[in-house]
Design a protein around this motif. Structure first.
Motif, PDB file in Angstrom:
ATOM      1  N   VAL A  54       0.864  -1.186   0.000  1.00  0.00           N
ATOM      2  CA  VAL A  54       0.000   0.000   0.000  1.00  0.00           C
ATOM      3  C   VAL A  54       0.902   1.238   0.000  1.00  0.00           C
ATOM      4  O   VAL A  54       1.571   1.536   0.985  1.00  0.00           O
ATOM      5  CB  VAL A  54      -0.953   0.009   1.211  1.00  0.00           C
ATOM      6  N   GLY A  55       0.919   1.927  -1.137  1.00  0.00           N
ATOM      7  CA  GLY A  55       1.760   3.107  -1.292  1.00  0.00           C
ATOM      8  C   GLY A  55       1.217   4.313  -0.552  1.00  0.00           C
ATOM      9  O   GLY A  55       0.068   4.326  -0.094  1.00  0.00           O
ATOM     10  N   GLU A  56       2.031   5.352  -0.481  1.00  0.00           N
ATOM     11  CA  GLU A  56       1.649   6.574   0.239  1.00  0.00           C
ATOM     12  C   GLU A  56       0.412   7.239  -0.340  1.00  0.00           C
ATOM     13  O   GLU A  56      -0.344   7.881   0.383  1.00  0.00           O
ATOM     14  CB  GLU A  56       2.811   7.562   0.245  1.00  0.00           C
ATOM     15  N   GLU A  57       0.205   7.110  -1.627  1.00  0.00           N
ATOM     16  CA  GLU A  57      -0.943   7.742  -2.292  1.00  0.00           C
ATOM     17  C   GLU A  57      -2.104   6.766  -2.470  1.00  0.00           C
ATOM     18  O   GLU A  57      -3.013   7.024  -3.260  1.00  0.00           O
ATOM     19  CB  GLU A  57      -0.518   8.314  -3.645  1.00  0.00           C
ATOM     20  N   GLU A  58      -2.085   5.658  -1.743  1.00  0.00           N
ATOM     21  CA  GLU A  58      -3.139   4.640  -1.814  1.00  0.00           C
ATOM     22  C   GLU A  58      -3.753   4.450  -0.429  1.00  0.00           C
ATOM     23  O   GLU A  58      -3.211   4.912   0.566  1.00  0.00           O
ATOM     24  CB  GLU A  58      -2.558   3.302  -2.287  1.00  0.00           C
ATOM     25  N   GLN A  59      -4.885   3.770  -0.416  1.00  0.00           N
ATOM     26  CA  GLN A  59      -5.510   3.369   0.840  1.00  0.00           C
ATOM     27  C   GLN A  59      -5.668   1.860   0.834  1.00  0.00           C
ATOM     28  O   GLN A  59      -5.894   1.256  -0.219  1.00  0.00           O
ATOM     29  CB  GLN A  59      -6.883   4.027   1.013  1.00  0.00           C
ATOM     30  N   GLY A  60      -5.574   1.264   2.004  1.00  0.00           N
ATOM     31  CA  GLY A  60      -5.776  -0.166   2.147  1.00  0.00           C
ATOM     32  C   GLY A  60      -6.844  -0.448   3.179  1.00  0.00           C
ATOM     33  O   GLY A  60      -6.951   0.274   4.183  1.00  0.00           O
ATOM     34  N   VAL A  61      -7.625  -1.466   2.926  1.00  0.00           N
ATOM     35  CA  VAL A  61      -8.611  -1.926   3.899  1.00  0.00           C
ATOM     36  C   VAL A  61      -8.375  -3.408   4.115  1.00  0.00           C
ATOM     37  O   VAL A  61      -8.302  -4.177   3.148  1.00  0.00           O
ATOM     38  CB  VAL A  61     -10.064  -1.687   3.430  1.00  0.00           C
ATOM     39  N   ILE A  62      -8.242  -3.782   5.374  1.00  0.00           N
ATOM     40  CA  ILE A  62      -8.074  -5.190   5.730  1.00  0.00           C
ATOM     41  C   ILE A  62      -9.300  -5.621   6.515  1.00  0.00           C
ATOM     42  O   ILE A  62      -9.644  -5.018   7.536  1.00  0.00           O
ATOM     43  CB  ILE A  62      -6.801  -5.413   6.570  1.00  0.00           C
ATOM     44  N   PHE A  63      -9.968  -6.639   6.010  1.00  0.00           N
ATOM     45  CA  PHE A  63     -11.141  -7.206   6.671  1.00  0.00           C
ATOM     46  C   PHE A  63     -10.713  -8.467   7.413  1.00  0.00           C
ATOM     47  O   PHE A  63     -10.027  -9.315   6.835  1.00  0.00           O
ATOM     48  CB  PHE A  63     -12.213  -7.582   5.640  1.00  0.00           C
ATOM     49  N   THR A  64     -11.116  -8.596   8.684  1.00  0.00           N
ATOM     50  CA  THR A  64     -10.858  -9.818   9.437  1.00  0.00           C
ATOM     51  C   THR A  64     -12.175 -10.364   9.952  1.00  0.00           C
ATOM     52  O   THR A  64     -13.183  -9.662   9.999  1.00  0.00           O
ATOM     53  CB  THR A  64      -9.886  -9.591  10.611  1.00  0.00           C
ATOM     54  N   ASP A  65     -12.144 -11.639  10.358  1.00  0.00           N
ATOM     55  CA  ASP A  65     -13.391 -12.283  10.741  1.00  0.00           C
ATOM     56  C   ASP A  65     -13.791 -12.077  12.197  1.00  0.00           C
ATOM     57  O   ASP A  65     -14.956 -11.855  12.472  1.00  0.00           O
ATOM     58  CB  ASP A  65     -13.373 -13.778  10.386  1.00  0.00           C
ATOM     59  N   LEU A  66     -12.868 -12.132  13.133  1.00  0.00           N
ATOM     60  CA  LEU A  66     -13.223 -12.048  14.553  1.00  0.00           C
ATOM     61  C   LEU A  66     -12.395 -10.990  15.265  1.00  0.00           C
ATOM     62  O   LEU A  66     -11.171 -11.099  15.325  1.00  0.00           O
ATOM     63  CB  LEU A  66     -12.993 -13.393  15.251  1.00  0.00           C
ATOM     64  N   PHE A  67     -13.052  -9.998  15.826  1.00  0.00           N
ATOM     65  CA  PHE A  67     -12.361  -8.980  16.600  1.00  0.00           C
ATOM     66  C   PHE A  67     -11.687  -9.644  17.796  1.00  0.00           C
ATOM     67  O   PHE A  67     -12.318 -10.378  18.545  1.00  0.00           O
ATOM     68  CB  PHE A  67     -13.344  -7.906  17.076  1.00  0.00           C
ATOM     69  N   GLY A  68     -10.400  -9.422  17.940  1.00  0.00           N
ATOM     70  CA  GLY A  68      -9.654 -10.015  19.042  1.00  0.00           C
ATOM     71  C   GLY A  68      -9.145 -11.412  18.761  1.00  0.00           C
ATOM     72  O   GLY A  68      -8.378 -11.961  19.546  1.00  0.00           O
ATOM     73  N   GLY A  69      -9.565 -12.005  17.635  1.00  0.00           N
ATOM     74  CA  GLY A  69      -9.085 -13.328  17.270  1.00  0.00           C
ATOM     75  C   GLY A  69      -7.632 -13.263  16.817  1.00  0.00           C
ATOM     76  O   GLY A  69      -7.080 -12.190  16.577  1.00  0.00           O
ATOM     77  N   SER A  70      -7.019 -14.415  16.675  1.00  0.00           N
ATOM     78  CA  SER A  70      -5.588 -14.454  16.353  1.00  0.00           C
ATOM     79  C   SER A  70      -5.271 -13.812  15.006  1.00  0.00           C
ATOM     80  O   SER A  70      -4.237 -13.143  14.869  1.00  0.00           O
ATOM     81  CB  SER A  70      -5.076 -15.896  16.393  1.00  0.00           C
TER      82      SER A  70
END
Length: 138
Positions: A54-70
């Motif tokens: 993810v470059g400086e002029e880009e945005q990234g979104v990371i989706f995970t399944d369980l909050f607090g999960g490993s």
């Protein structure tokens, strides 16, 4: 502004989300996926590679399944170490939030507020299976 998306989950859920996005909107190819714990291999390098991509002029979104999960813990840890503030993490993800953000990516610069608005619109809901009672005239 270009967007990059990663879905990281326990098991094959990430690939399932990707497949559903392909069926619903032909957007599955826009997601990178990590199906964690299917093998003994450490998935940390894949998380790190995504964050570094993810470059400086880009945005990234990371989706995970369980909050607090490993998986979520690993993503949060690697993102904090990167010191990149243009990466957002959405946990307890569902298909609705992934679809909403991927479809809005071309038209919108993401902020915490805009992502929170999308999350509020993508919440799980209980669907009633009871028919409405007919009004009584007595």
């Amino acid at each position: 502004m270009k967007k990059k998306f990663l879905v990281a989950t326990h098991g094959r859920l990430a690939s399932g989300f990707q497949n559903s996005l392909t069926i619903l909107a032909d957007k599955g190819a826009e997601l990178e996926v990590i199906d964690a714990y299917l093998t003994a291999d450490d998935f940390t390098p894949a998380v790190t590679a995504f964050i570094e991509s993810v470059g400086e002029e880009e945005q990234g979104v990371i989706f995970t399944d369980l909050f607090g999960g490993s998986v979520n813990q690993k993503v949060v840890s690697e993102t904090l170490m990167s010191k990149k503030d243009q990466i957002f993490i959405v946990s307890n993800s569902n298909l609705a939030i992934i679809l909403t953000l991927v479809l809005s990516a071309e038209n919108e610069i993401f902020t915490q507020e805009s992502i929170n608005e999308a999350i509020n619109e993508s919440q799980v809901c209980l669907v009633s299976t009871k028919l409405p009672e007919e009004e009584s005239f007595f």
